[in-house]
Design an enzyme around this catalytic site. Structure first.
Site, PDB file in Angstrom:
ATOM      1  CB  CYS A  80      -0.923  -0.015   1.219  1.00 10.87           C
ATOM      2  SG  CYS A  80      -1.923   1.473   1.348  1.00 10.87           S
TER       3      CYS A  80
ATOM      4  CB  CYS B 163      -0.577   2.594   4.000  1.00  7.04           C
ATOM      5  SG  CYS B 163      -2.044   1.907   3.250  1.00  7.04           S
ATOM      6  CG  ASP B 164       3.198   1.259   4.365  1.00 10.51           C
ATOM      7  OD1 ASP B 164       2.712   1.746   5.402  1.00 10.51           O
ATOM      8  OD2 ASP B 164       3.022   0.079   4.026  1.00 10.51           O
TER       9      ASP B 164
END
Ligand code: NAP
Length: 302
Positions: free
Chosen positions: A131, A134-135
């Site tokens: 992701c 997200c990261d």
């Protein structure tokens, strides 16, 4: 007994919920983690009608949830551990209870496909991510790779250019699957270096990721790329394991349905990415949900 139980709270499940409650059915939606589905991992959705400037995935997911709850949908956070489906009786076992429903709508979607290479499992969550939204921020000024050639991989690579100093885009063929517009943006980036006809065969590192071994798919020649993180974007696989013994699935695990989204069991529907369909988009997932819930409500009325 519930009239309709929806399993999964992505765009397909939430839209089914909106149509079911507006149809007057006593409806419950079971969600394992948080509603929104795969779109919450997308920075920008540009092809969902009604948003001329696009909308971020989390925003769209939240709006769908809010709308469904406002209309009266109950969402319960629990994991489905097993199901028993017959035309006469439908039981859903969760970690907390067993629920009986007159109609069931399966909307569990899909999860990221793995590369299935050495080192992947060891570094998942600490050097390997599925992701980018997200990261990506963990990789400021870092060197990273994105594996894949679809819309997700190219979108992820572009997103990562806001943080990383270099992004290798590793794709197994010489042509991307992604749309033209994304390909043009990739071609104009100074930070992204495409590595075509290549696949990751190993992730290297002891305490942290230090590199990947990449193999040329035409010549089998291998080389090592030094880097700090790998973003895997090689598609998704259906989350149908818990239903596989009860409803008919394709060899790949997608649930087969008819035009009403009905599965091989009368009164059990499948909608969205979990379904054997030709297009997996937010718009098609939402449409599936609407069709299934409308049919289920009609069947409940007799
Ligand atoms: P996808 O379209 O299925 O693409 C998967 C990519 O990964 C393909 O390029 C494929 O290569 C490659 N791949 C598959 N298995 C592999 C393996 N084992 N090793 C290496 N490479 C592998 O998946 P996606 O990009 O996640 O997109 C899924 C759907 O969501 C699509 O319909 C897409 O259009 C949509 N989407 C839309 C947006 C948007 O509109 N903003 C953003 C993201 C996704 P091959 O090409 O060689 O098969």
């Amino acid at each position: 007994m519930k009239e309709i139980v929806i399993i999964g709270g992505g765009p397909a499940g939430l839209t089914a919920g909106i149509y079911a409650v507006r149809g007057g059915a006593d409806t419950l939606l079971l969600e394992e983690a948080f509603p929104g589905g795969q779109i919450v991992n997308t920075t920008m959705v540009e092809n969902y009608p009604g948003f001329p400037d696009g909308i971020d995935g989390i925003g769209l997911g939240n709006a769908m949830q809010k709308q469904a709850e406002k209309l009266g949908l109950s969402i319960v956070y629990d994991t489905v551990t097993g199901v028993e489906f017959t035309p006469e009786r439908k039981l859903i076992h969760t970690t907390g209870e067993t629920i009986e429903a007159k109609k069931v709508i399966i909307a569990t979607g899909s999860s990221p496909r793995k590369l299935a290479v050495e080192g992947e499992e060891k570094f998942t969550g600490c050097g390997i991510s599925y992701c980018a939204v997200c990261d990506a921020a963990f990789y400021r000024n870092a060197v990273v790779a994105v594996a894949g050639g679809g819309d997700t991989a190219l979108t992820d690579a572009l997103h990562l250019t806001r943080f990383a100093k270099k992004v290798y885009l590793i794709h197994r063929r010489d042509k991307y699957r992604a749309g033209e517009a994304l390909q043009k943006r990739i071609a104009h980036s100074d930070i992204i270096e495409p590595i075509l006809n290549s696949k990751v065969v190993e992730v290297l590192g002891t305490d942290k990721v230090t590199g990947v071994v990449v193999e040329n798919t035409l010549t089998s020649e291998q080389k090592t790329l030094e880097l700090d993180g790998v973003f895997v974007a090689v598609g998704t696989q259906p989350r149908s394991q818990v239903f596989a013994d009860e409803v008919k699935c394709t060899d790949e695990g997608y649930i087969e349905t008819d035009a009403h989204m009905m599965t091989s069991v009368d009164g059990v529907y499948a909608v969205g990415d979990i379904r054997n369909t030709v297009l997996r988009q937010v718009i098609t997932a939402a449409a599936d949900g609407a069709i299934a819930a409308t049919h289920a409500v009609e069947m409940l009325m007799g």
